[in-house]
Design an enzyme around this catalytic site. Structure first.
Site, short mmCIF file in Angstrom:
data_model
loop_
_atom_site.label_atom_id
_atom_site.label_comp_id
_atom_site.label_asym_id
_atom_site.label_seq_id
_atom_site.Cartn_x
_atom_site.Cartn_y
_atom_site.Cartn_z
N ARG A 217 0.84 -1.19 0.00
CA ARG A 217 0.00 0.00 0.00
C ARG A 217 0.88 1.24 0.00
O ARG A 217 1.95 1.25 0.62
CB ARG A 217 -0.90 0.02 1.23
CG ARG A 217 -1.86 -1.15 1.30
CD ARG A 217 -2.69 -1.07 2.57
NE ARG A 217 -3.59 -2.22 2.69
CZ ARG A 217 -4.41 -2.41 3.72
NH1 ARG A 217 -4.46 -1.53 4.70
NH2 ARG A 217 -5.20 -3.47 3.76
N ASP B 70 0.48 5.61 0.57
CA ASP B 70 -0.44 6.63 1.07
C ASP B 70 -0.68 7.70 0.02
O ASP B 70 -0.02 7.74 -1.03
CB ASP B 70 0.14 7.27 2.33
CG ASP B 70 0.33 6.28 3.46
OD1 ASP B 70 -0.43 5.30 3.51
OD2 ASP B 70 1.25 6.49 4.28
N ARG C 274 8.54 7.42 6.35
CA ARG C 274 8.43 8.87 6.48
C ARG C 274 8.86 9.36 7.86
O ARG C 274 9.46 10.43 8.00
CB ARG C 274 7.02 9.32 6.14
CG ARG C 274 6.68 9.16 4.66
CD ARG C 274 5.21 9.30 4.38
NE ARG C 274 4.66 10.56 4.87
CZ ARG C 274 3.37 10.84 4.95
NH1 ARG C 274 2.47 9.92 4.59
NH2 ARG C 274 2.96 12.01 5.39
#
Length: 263
Positions: free
Chosen positions: A50, A52, A197
């Site tokens: 996945r 974001d 991140r």
């Protein structure tokens, strides 16, 4: 019924992430709608990883099942006539028996790009995070290598995430500079929500001398998210590569050639 494997590249700027959702247009939805127009079937695709909202992919691996007679290696050409310009299927093929994109993804590699100069980049504004501070990339590289190994990375997970375990294995982690840009590359068997991140934001403070080099090791040891830096913005992050488990072929792509700095 055949299972088709896709390699997908996308600029995530305009999308609410990879996974189909109710609050915005996702990359998965765009590909599924293109497949529906192409095959006349109601198809769901499954991705290996996945991403974001605002995050990009140089290589996303996905699969779907179909009764359509289009040759497996031609799906990429057909789909690209129905997809927006910021999503491209770069390869397609018949999946081996028992293949599953998520379960057969052995190593995932992410790269994060920081534009480390006084002024932001107009050209790369959607592919990098602009940081004003002068950053010591050698210091950042030494710190990043503390992530290597199997650890509980709960301190690198965003609040509100739900996962069965926060233990992950990081195979590689490094930082290097190319002109005004600093790159973080990290490879492992899986990543927590916002893990890369959070790492990038913490490394930026380490490079600026505002956090000690050993802070990542202390975050791992204590599980204390507050020791680290901010969560870096999404646009600097790219799902760079996926290595598949026991595949009779490989989708691993070499790095693109470096451009002539004069050109």
């Amino acid at each position: 019924m055949r299972r088709i494997l896709l390699e997908i590249e996308y600029d995530g700027t305009a999308y609410a992430g990879w996974q189909r959702q109710n609050n915005g247009l996702a990359v998965q939805q765009c590909v599924e709608e293109a497949l529906a127009r192409l095959t006349g079937e109601n198809i769901r695709i499954t991705g290996a990883s996945r991403t974001d909202a605002g995050v990009h992919a140089r290589m996303q691996i996905a699969h779907f099942d179909t009764e359509c007679a289009i040759p497996a290696d031609k799906f990429c050409y057909a789909l690209n006539t129905k997809l927006p310009d910021d999503i491209r299927v770069t390869a397609s093929r018949l999946a081996p028996e028992g293949f599953h994109s998520r379960f057969c993804a052995k190593i995932k590699t992410y790269r994060y790009c920081i534009c480390a100069r006084p002024h932001a980049s107009a050209i790369y504004r959607n592919q990098s995070w602009h940081v004003f501070d002068a950053l010591d990339d050698a210091r950042m590289d030494r710190a990043a290598r503390q992530m290597i190994g199997t650890h509980d990375f709960c301190a690198f997970q965003a609040a509100g995430a739900s996962t069965k375990t926060t233990v992950r294995t990081v195979e590689r982690a490094r930082v290097w500079r190319d002109g005004d840009f600093i790159y973080l590359e990290i490879a492992g068997n899986g990543f927590l929500y916002n893990m890369v991140r959070i790492l990038a934001g913490t490394l930026a403070l380490i490079g600026a001398g505002r956090l000690p080099e050993d802070v990542l090791a202390r975050m791992i040891a204590t599980g204390d998210r507050t020791l680290g830096g901010p969560t870096a913005p999404p646009q600097g992050l790219v799902l760079w590569n996926i290595e598949l488990l026991d595949a009779p072929f490989t989708f691993v792509r070499p790095d693109p050639p470096k451009t002539d700095k004069k050109g």
